[in-house]
Write a protein that holds these residues in place. Sequence first.
Motif, PDB file in Angstrom:
ATOM      1  N   ASP A  16      48.178  64.391  46.310  1.00 50.32           N
ATOM      2  CA  ASP A  16      49.561  65.348  46.672  1.00 50.32           C
ATOM      3  C   ASP A  16      50.461  64.175  46.475  1.00 50.32           C
ATOM      4  O   ASP A  16      50.862  63.358  47.573  1.00 50.32           O
ATOM      5  CB  ASP A  16      49.332  65.928  47.925  1.00 50.32           C
ATOM      6  CG  ASP A  16      50.594  66.826  48.357  1.00 50.32           C
ATOM      7  OD1 ASP A  16      51.344  66.910  47.498  1.00 50.32           O
ATOM      8  OD2 ASP A  16      50.826  67.059  49.464  1.00 50.32           O
TER       9      ASP A  16
ATOM     10  N   ARG B 138      54.585  63.735  46.797  1.00 51.78           N
ATOM     11  CA  ARG B 138      55.433  64.316  47.493  1.00 51.78           C
ATOM     12  C   ARG B 138      56.852  63.700  47.487  1.00 51.78           C
ATOM     13  O   ARG B 138      56.812  62.590  47.345  1.00 51.78           O
ATOM     14  CB  ARG B 138      54.820  64.283  48.999  1.00 51.78           C
ATOM     15  CG  ARG B 138      53.610  64.899  49.367  1.00 51.78           C
ATOM     16  CD  ARG B 138      53.396  65.029  50.786  1.00 51.78           C
ATOM     17  NE  ARG B 138      54.210  65.788  51.488  1.00 51.78           N
ATOM     18  CZ  ARG B 138      53.746  67.106  51.661  1.00 51.78           C
ATOM     19  NH1 ARG B 138      52.988  67.737  50.941  1.00 51.78           N
ATOM     20  NH2 ARG B 138      54.506  67.956  52.277  1.00 51.78           N
TER      21      ARG B 138
ATOM     22  N   THR C 291      62.768  65.367  51.261  1.00 51.81           N
ATOM     23  CA  THR C 291      63.672  66.266  51.376  1.00 51.81           C
ATOM     24  C   THR C 291      64.707  66.019  52.630  1.00 51.81           C
ATOM     25  O   THR C 291      65.497  66.987  52.614  1.00 51.81           O
ATOM     26  CB  THR C 291      63.219  67.760  51.597  1.00 51.81           C
ATOM     27  OG1 THR C 291      62.259  67.783  52.535  1.00 51.81           O
ATOM     28  CG2 THR C 291      62.056  67.858  50.260  1.00 51.81           C
TER      29      THR C 291
ATOM     30  N   ASP D 173      61.272  64.529  56.291  1.00 51.38           N
ATOM     31  CA  ASP D 173      60.625  65.909  55.862  1.00 51.38           C
ATOM     32  C   ASP D 173      60.325  65.579  54.400  1.00 51.38           C
ATOM     33  O   ASP D 173      60.973  64.810  53.985  1.00 51.38           O
ATOM     34  CB  ASP D 173      61.676  67.090  55.736  1.00 51.38           C
ATOM     35  CG  ASP D 173      62.071  67.480  57.496  1.00 51.38           C
ATOM     36  OD1 ASP D 173      60.842  67.419  58.292  1.00 51.38           O
ATOM     37  OD2 ASP D 173      63.155  68.006  57.658  1.00 51.38           O
ATOM     38  N   SER D 174      59.291  66.119  53.970  1.00 54.27           N
ATOM     39  CA  SER D 174      58.758  66.118  52.526  1.00 54.27           C
ATOM     40  C   SER D 174      58.250  67.468  52.111  1.00 54.27           C
ATOM     41  O   SER D 174      57.640  68.072  53.053  1.00 54.27           O
ATOM     42  CB  SER D 174      57.976  64.899  52.388  1.00 54.27           C
ATOM     43  OG  SER D 174      56.561  65.089  52.979  1.00 54.27           O
ATOM     44  N   GLU D 175      58.001  67.546  50.882  1.00 55.98           N
ATOM     45  CA  GLU D 175      57.309  68.700  50.147  1.00 55.98           C
ATOM     46  C   GLU D 175      56.617  68.309  48.931  1.00 55.98           C
ATOM     47  O   GLU D 175      57.031  67.164  48.297  1.00 55.98           O
ATOM     48  CB  GLU D 175      58.180  69.865  49.982  1.00 55.98           C
ATOM     49  CG  GLU D 175      59.273  69.644  48.957  1.00 55.98           C
ATOM     50  CD  GLU D 175      60.443  70.679  48.470  1.00 55.98           C
ATOM     51  OE1 GLU D 175      61.153  70.547  47.625  1.00 55.98           O
ATOM     52  OE2 GLU D 175      60.401  71.472  49.542  1.00 55.98           O
ATOM     53  N   SER D 176      55.493  68.803  48.499  1.00 54.43           N
ATOM     54  CA  SER D 176      54.836  68.427  47.298  1.00 54.43           C
ATOM     55  C   SER D 176      55.653  68.914  45.877  1.00 54.43           C
ATOM     56  O   SER D 176      56.620  69.695  45.948  1.00 54.43           O
ATOM     57  CB  SER D 176      53.582  69.516  47.371  1.00 54.43           C
ATOM     58  OG  SER D 176      52.698  69.318  48.240  1.00 54.43           O
ATOM     59  N   ASP D 177      55.427  67.611  45.180  1.00 55.62           N
ATOM     60  CA  ASP D 177      56.228  67.727  44.041  1.00 55.62           C
ATOM     61  C   ASP D 177      55.236  68.484  43.050  1.00 55.62           C
ATOM     62  O   ASP D 177      54.090  68.075  42.427  1.00 55.62           O
ATOM     63  CB  ASP D 177      56.423  66.274  43.361  1.00 55.62           C
ATOM     64  CG  ASP D 177      57.022  66.164  42.071  1.00 55.62           C
ATOM     65  OD1 ASP D 177      57.254  67.440  41.412  1.00 55.62           O
ATOM     66  OD2 ASP D 177      57.276  65.209  41.587  1.00 55.62           O
ATOM     67  N   GLU D 178      55.415  69.829  43.058  1.00 56.33           N
ATOM     68  CA  GLU D 178      54.436  70.802  42.339  1.00 56.33           C
ATOM     69  C   GLU D 178      54.318  70.317  40.618  1.00 56.33           C
ATOM     70  O   GLU D 178      53.114  70.562  40.226  1.00 56.33           O
ATOM     71  CB  GLU D 178      55.019  72.316  42.446  1.00 56.33           C
ATOM     72  CG  GLU D 178      54.838  72.656  43.740  1.00 56.33           C
ATOM     73  CD  GLU D 178      53.464  72.624  44.456  1.00 56.33           C
ATOM     74  OE1 GLU D 178      52.543  72.713  43.693  1.00 56.33           O
ATOM     75  OE2 GLU D 178      53.625  72.901  45.712  1.00 56.33           O
TER      76      GLU D 178
END
Length: 521
Positions: A360, A362, A365, A379-384
Amino acid sequence: MKTRHIFIIGTLLASANVMAQETYENAKIVSQDLNGTARYVGMGGALDALGADISTISTNPAGIGLFRHSRADVSFGLVSQQDAADYSRGNKTNASFDQVGFVYAKRNGERSFINVGFNFHKSRNFDYILSAADGLQNASQNKLSYAKLWNGLLYRPGFDEGTFNLEKPYSTCNQLDDMYMRNLFYAAGDGNAYFYEATDYAFDRAHKGYIGEYDFNLSGNINDQIYLGLTFGIHDVHYRHASDYSESMTPNPENINHLYVYDERKITGQGFDVKIGAIFRPVEESPFRFGVSIATPTFYDLKTKNYTEVSDGSYTAYAEDSYSYKFYSPWKFGLSLGHTIGNVVALGAGYDYADYSNVDTRVKTGGYYDYYWGVDYEDSESDEAMNQHTERTLKGVSTLKVGAEVKVTPQLAIRAGYNYVSPMYKKDGYKDGTIDSPGSYCSSATDFTNWDATNRFTCGVGYQAGKFNVDLTYQYSSTKGDFRPFTNYVDYDYADLDNVVNAQEVNNKRHQLLLTMGYSF
């Protein structure tokens, strides 16, 4: 190139709000070596069910529960690369400090113990020299950038102002694309874009550094039949590489004979994981046992920094950048078997599995500061987009471990082992420089290698003198791979834009000599 262009684009790239890394760079971090004490390595790492070796702290934590006495170990040695010449930026033979740790064993009943342990070991040794060279036909690195420009994949509005907008769709312009665009494509000064083909290339890269794993363990046993263990691990990443890439150019209006690319990258940071394990001896009268283990993903928080130059021998363009990112390795599962025959023979086998297509990557953000607890949270989110590329490029990896130890005398033991690690890379995998991802924007290299399976052969000897022991092990590992300096591109409408390079077979053949000194107390 009729005018000199010298510039830095790090500030332009740093304007992006989110950052992530690229599949092939991440794969270097998640793969592991067979390393630890000389006994552990000498038996091919097949001690996960046999236990009583401090290196099992990171593979099956329950193995620490089999200690009956406290002990300390320290290991170091040499690692040498076969079929490689010393390169100005790296050496093929290097000394290595590989392990240090201790176990404190405390009896908790007639047949039960509660043990605590700590161990440092080098889970990844990056020291490696990669070299490749071959001819090129109607192809070059800058032609790939031009093909991206032709197809509208290099979105860079306001060329005259020299500005970027990385938040725009399809703005997949990496640092090399940018340097070629600013300094080569428009070099003639007539407003038209050009590319330059090459006749051959040469590539050398020296990798250096390591990942140090610091493991803290609590373990024990119940009636000498059930062994349980828990390990908390901290992973400390120190990776760097320096590479030289050159192309000999075909005749061109600018009289550019050669193009040179120098690339330097560092990756540093930390990660943590949790490992749990159990070993069962189902028949009280039999020494046969089996083990199971599970490791959570390693949650990495890393920083990468690069410095890159493109030169024709007279003029130089350079770029540099640094940013932080996160990525999480996959879950890992293990099964193992162990058996002893008296105090003379020990036999072990193990199987591990991890699905690296589920890495994953990420992007950060933002975050906030908790004033009550005085803690920063990110905070972080997946780099789709990048994760989809990883899924297309990497796959599940199986590791098979077998090993044996025979005591020739009560003091002298000989050992042998074997490891097979299945390929992590799919054969049709490639570095995709058109992904709408920060991992593509901030890339500074176009090369990639799809490595095949790894075979490891080990043998060793150990000598016990009272409470002291000395162990010596030799390990040979071999991996083949297909190297390309850049991704192939085929244009079905304009054949002149085809940019195809043959894969070159490269090898990583490594010899390791490992010495461990231990003391029981």
